[in-house]
Design a protein around this motif. Structure first.
Motif, PDB file in Angstrom:
ATOM      1  N   VAL A 117      -9.316  50.538  53.451  1.00  0.00           N
ATOM      2  CA  VAL A 117      -9.390  50.267  52.017  1.00  0.00           C
ATOM      3  C   VAL A 117     -10.820  49.956  51.572  1.00  0.00           C
ATOM      4  N   GLY A 118     -11.639  49.429  52.498  1.00  0.00           N
ATOM      5  CA  GLY A 118     -13.029  49.096  52.170  1.00  0.00           C
ATOM      6  C   GLY A 118     -13.795  50.271  51.575  1.00  0.00           C
ATOM      7  N   GLY A 119     -13.422  51.489  51.971  1.00  0.00           N
ATOM      8  CA  GLY A 119     -14.133  52.668  51.470  1.00  0.00           C
ATOM      9  C   GLY A 119     -13.497  53.281  50.219  1.00  0.00           C
ATOM     10  N   PHE A 120     -12.474  52.642  49.688  1.00  0.00           N
ATOM     11  CA  PHE A 120     -11.760  53.207  48.534  1.00  0.00           C
ATOM     12  C   PHE A 120     -12.540  53.009  47.226  1.00  0.00           C
ATOM     13  N   SER A 121     -12.307  53.909  46.282  1.00  0.00           N
ATOM     14  CA  SER A 121     -12.868  53.760  44.930  1.00  0.00           C
ATOM     15  C   SER A 121     -12.081  52.679  44.189  1.00  0.00           C
ATOM     16  N   GLY A 122     -12.634  52.253  43.045  1.00  0.00           N
ATOM     17  CA  GLY A 122     -11.965  51.238  42.234  1.00  0.00           C
ATOM     18  C   GLY A 122     -10.560  51.657  41.830  1.00  0.00           C
ATOM     19  N   GLY A 123     -10.414  52.922  41.456  1.00  0.00           N
ATOM     20  CA  GLY A 123      -9.110  53.420  41.024  1.00  0.00           C
ATOM     21  C   GLY A 123      -8.103  53.427  42.161  1.00  0.00           C
TER      22      GLY A 123
END
Ligand SMILES: Nc1ncnc2c1ncn2[C@@H]1O[C@H](COP(=O)(O)OP(=O)(O)OP(=O)(O)O)[C@@H](O)[C@H]1O
Ligand SMILES: [Mg+2]
Length: 281
Positions: free
Chosen positions: A129-135
């Motif tokens: 999840v650390g690499g996920f975008s805000g959306g």
């Protein structure tokens, strides 16, 4: 489904929620609106039992106080500050939250896969999840709120800081929750979104209720007058009026009109009329 009775909560000398009473009906999408610092998140914190009121009472359906395990089982929360583990994958996050509700085995894994698919994250399920975008984080934050299949879902700014695509997807999710008979309490600063989604809306400020009602009702009561904008070669004229159609007809009967339009008050007009235009914080 959710009853708040004379709720009060202060932090030191600051009163965040100041005698708030509300009744949220089963199956409705209820919007809790107010400027920054109005007390929305504090109210939601008390509704889900993570903040203890200084006075007053919250009661959930037939289960009573949200601090009771029997009530908590039926509540889902997507907090304003995203509550996910960055070093776990999307799938691991949902599995972890599901296991806190005692889900396991096939039931848990099927629910996790279904939710990942619902929020459009199946193909990123194995990514951290650390690499996920805000959306993507907001969508997973919503999925986490639904892992226990709650009948009451509280969404604290579920669309904050996301692009129009993610906002639309989240918007559709709220619609789907309503269609599935869930009760949704929803805070947002996007008035257009609230206008389209909410059955009823409460506008609060300084922890107090300023207005409560359906969108049309609030607009009729607090939206103010319509504006008729008429364009002529020499310039634009703007008339505020309670009789926009009569004014429009009058304008169209006059010479040299290039275009004319009526701007009706909307939820944003209601919000600004009730809470003023001065900046908060
Ligand atoms: N833990 C806390 N300690 C001290 N003050 C707090 C705490 N939580 C909230 N407050 C204060 O209480 C008031 C209400 O805050 P709250 O977060 O409920 O507002 P909000 O309506 O959710 O605002 P926003 O739209 O910015 O999310 C604010 O003045 C805030 O600074
Ligand atoms: Mg808040």
């Amino acid at each position: 489904m959710l009853r708040l009775r004379d709720l009060r909560k202060g932090f030191g000398t600051l009163t965040a929620v100041d005698g708030l009473s509300l009744e949220i009906r089963r199956g409705e999408v209820f919007g809790l609106l107010g400027p920054n610092g109005a007390g929305k998140s504090t109210t939601i914190g008390m509704c889900v039992g993570v903040l203890r009121p200084d006075a007053g009472e919250v009661s959930v359906g037939e289960w009573g106080s949200p601090t009771r395990a029997a009530a908590r089982e039926h509540i889902g929360l997507a907090p304003q500050s995203i509550a996910l583990y960055d070093n776990l994958t999307a799938r691991e996050n949902l599995s972890f939250f599901g296991s806190l509700y005692g889900l396991k085995g096939r039931v848990l894994s099927e629910r996790v896969e279904r939710l990942l698919s619902t929020v459009g994250l199946s193909d990123r399920a194995g990514s951290r999840v650390g690499g996920f975008s805000g959306g993507m984080k907001r969508r997973l934050n919503l999925a986490a709120a639904l892992v226990n299949d709650p009948s009451l879902v509280l969404l604290d700014e579920p669309t904050a800081g996301v692009d129009p695509q993610s906002r639309n997807a989240l918007f559709e999710q709220v619609r789907a929750l309503k269609d599935a008979g869930k009760t949704v309490v929803y805070t947002t600063h996007y008035m257009e979104e609230a206008q389209r989604l909410c059955d009823r809306i409460a506008v609060i400020e300084r922890g107090r209720l300023l207005a409560l009602g359906g969108v049309d009702e609030l607009i009729a009561r607090h939206g103010g007058e319509s504006t008729v904008v008429v364009q002529r070669a020499e310039g634009e004229s703007v008339v505020r009026t309670g009789e926009p159609l009569a004014e429009l007809q009058r304008a169209l009967g006059s010479e040299g009109v290039i275009s004319a339009r009526v701007e009706r008050p909307n939820l944003e007009s209601v919000f600004l009329n009730l809470t003023g235009r001065s900046l908060r914080d």
